[in-house]
Scaffold this active site. Structure first.
Site, short mmCIF file in Angstrom:
data_model
loop_
_atom_site.label_atom_id
_atom_site.label_comp_id
_atom_site.label_asym_id
_atom_site.label_seq_id
_atom_site.Cartn_x
_atom_site.Cartn_y
_atom_site.Cartn_z
N ASP A 139 5.86 6.87 5.62
CA ASP A 139 4.51 6.33 5.38
C ASP A 139 3.50 7.42 5.71
OD1 ASP A 139 2.47 4.61 4.80
OD2 ASP A 139 2.68 3.37 6.60
N HIS A 211 4.34 -0.30 -5.04
CA HIS A 211 3.22 -0.16 -4.09
C HIS A 211 2.35 1.05 -4.43
CE1 HIS A 211 0.83 -0.41 -0.58
NE2 HIS A 211 1.32 0.68 -0.01
C1 HEM Z 1 3.52 -3.75 4.57
C2 HEM Z 1 2.46 -3.00 4.35
C3 HEM Z 1 2.53 -1.61 3.82
C4 HEM Z 1 3.57 -0.72 3.83
C5 HEM Z 1 4.98 -0.89 4.41
C6 HEM Z 1 3.10 0.48 3.17
C7 HEM Z 1 3.88 1.61 2.97
C8 HEM Z 1 3.51 2.67 2.15
C9 HEM Z 1 4.39 3.73 1.74
C10 HEM Z 1 5.85 3.87 2.15
C11 HEM Z 1 3.68 4.55 0.94
C12 HEM Z 1 4.19 5.82 0.19
C13 HEM Z 1 4.06 7.07 1.01
C14 HEM Z 1 2.63 7.50 1.27
O1 HEM Z 1 1.96 8.08 0.41
O2 HEM Z 1 2.17 7.22 2.36
C15 HEM Z 1 2.33 4.04 0.85
C16 HEM Z 1 1.29 4.59 0.13
C17 HEM Z 1 0.00 4.12 0.12
N1 HEM Z 1 -0.44 2.94 0.69
FE1 HEM Z 1 0.68 1.60 1.69
N2 HEM Z 1 1.80 0.31 2.80
C18 HEM Z 1 1.41 -0.96 3.17
C19 HEM Z 1 0.17 -1.54 2.99
C20 HEM Z 1 -0.92 -0.89 2.43
C21 HEM Z 1 -2.25 -1.43 2.37
C22 HEM Z 1 -2.67 -2.79 2.89
C23 HEM Z 1 -3.03 -0.48 1.76
C24 HEM Z 1 -4.51 -0.48 1.48
C25 HEM Z 1 -5.29 -1.52 1.49
C26 HEM Z 1 -2.18 0.66 1.46
C27 HEM Z 1 -2.61 1.82 0.88
C28 HEM Z 1 -1.80 2.85 0.49
C29 HEM Z 1 -2.26 4.02 -0.25
C30 HEM Z 1 -3.70 4.34 -0.64
C31 HEM Z 1 -1.13 4.82 -0.49
C32 HEM Z 1 -1.09 6.15 -1.24
C33 HEM Z 1 -0.96 5.85 -2.74
C34 HEM Z 1 -0.93 7.15 -3.56
O3 HEM Z 1 -2.02 7.69 -3.81
O4 HEM Z 1 0.17 7.61 -3.91
N3 HEM Z 1 -0.91 0.38 1.89
N4 HEM Z 1 2.25 2.88 1.60
#
Ligand code: HEM
Length: 298
Positions: A139, A211
């Site tokens: 993450d 996601h």
């Molecule tokens: C159970 C809840 C969540 C989990 C397990 C999770 C996990 C992850 C993972 C594994 C990634 C891909 C690696 C990375 O770029 O960091 C990611 C990307 C991302 N997440 Fe989450 N996330 C969660 C909730 C959220 C929420 C609530 C938001 C915003 C409101 C969010 C916003 C983002 C964004 C902006 C990215 C980067 C997307 C990109 O530009 O590639 N995430 N998240």
């Protein structure tokens, strides 16, 4: 240049306390300022502290220094797929590598606030492996780096609240049994990245409901970047992600959540919401270091 609270940008801490406090009814702005002025100067070696405030609380403390768009979190979604609102008044994030020191700091802050606020939600977070969510995926890969972190996270000079940050926090409860029942390639389709090394899936393999597809939002060509500081919390009985992110623009949170919860126009929701459920939701304002230390005289 208004300096931010330094703890926002310290990465890699192994131990985290997330503390959300409800204001006691009838507490006056003067009482609140008096108590906070003493609480925010408490410090312990090795503990990073970030203080943030809900919109009603910050407006009563510092009406002239309130960023224009600060507002309470409102529920987003429809039917059973909803990100709920549980807006509280004060949020303290403590982190560092010394769990004992964090614990002592959390106890001391809660005692210091006792006459004005009551602890409502407490989550104890930890670094899991090499910065992975409990699903096993890294993450933070797409997080901004270096100077980009401040550009994404901080309200610019010249605006009310400069050097401060809009903050969003959400407790997500995971259903790991159902996620881990998927094959690795199905899990990768849910996230949109490979599991061992976090490489983004090629366009032809990227599901429209992954996601990454739902959280990589652009508005008029501008990527809605956040600086994410989430970490896993909990134990065997209940566990998940304490989602925490900082932004120069509060609307970015709304837009990404609308996309994740299927209410951004195309009706597609984030497949991740089939395996994890948010049970809290707050918007906060983390004032600059100078505004925080002047709280008693604002
Ligand atoms: C159970 C809840 C969540 C989990 C397990 C999770 C996990 C992850 C993972 C594994 C990634 C891909 C690696 C990375 O770029 O960091 C990611 C990307 C991302 N997440 Fe989450 N996330 C969660 C909730 C959220 C929420 C609530 C938001 C915003 C409101 C969010 C916003 C983002 C964004 C902006 C990215 C980067 C997307 C990109 O530009 O590639 N995430 N998240």
């Amino acid at each position: 240049m208004s300096e931010p609270q330094a703890g926002i940008f310290v990465e890699g801490s192994t131990s985290h306390f997330f503390l959300e406090y409800k204001l006691i009814e009838g507490v006056s702005a003067a009482q609140l300022k008096d108590v906070l002025a003493k609480a925010v100067v408490l410090s312990d070696t090795g503990v990073n502290r970030v203080w943030s405030f809900g919109s009603d609380c910050w407006r009563s403390i510092a009406p002239a220094a309130c960023p224009a768009d600060l507002k309470p979190f409102a529920a987003i979604g429809e039917g059973k797929r909803v990100a709920p609102a549980t807006q509280q008044g004060i949020f303290l994030w403590l982190h560092g590598d010394n769990h004992s020191a964090n614990f002592d700091a959390a106890m001391a802050a809660t005692t210091a606030l006792a006459s004005v606020a009551v602890l409502q939600l407490e989550k104890i977070g930890f670094l899991y492996k090499d910065s992975r969510d409990l699903s096993g995926f890294i993450d933070g890969t797409e997080n901004p780096k270096g100077r980009g972190q401040q550009l994404v996270a901080l309200i610019p000079e010249g605006e009310a609240g400069a050097g401060g940050s809009y903050v969003m926090s959400q407790q997500w409860v995971h259903n790991l049994a159902s996620f881990h029942a998927l094959s690795q390639s199905e899990q990768e389709g849910v996230i949109g990245r490979t599991k061992p090394d976090s490489i983004e899936l090629e366009d032809e393999l990227m599901p429209e409901n992954s996601h990454v597809s739902r959280s990589d939002v652009k508005i008029d060509g501008v990527a809605q970047k956040l600086y994410r500081r989430s970490v896993p919390y909990g134990g065997v009985l209940e566990h998940g992600l304490y989602f925490l992110a900082f932004s120069c623009d509060i609307r970015r949170f709304d837009r990404i959540l609308q996309s994740m919860f299927g209410v951004s126009g195309d009706g597609i929701y984030d497949h991740l919401t089939d395996f994890s459920t948010p049970v809290s939701g707050n918007y906060w304002f983390a004032p600059s270091a100078a505004e925080l230390s002047a709280i008693g005289s604002l």
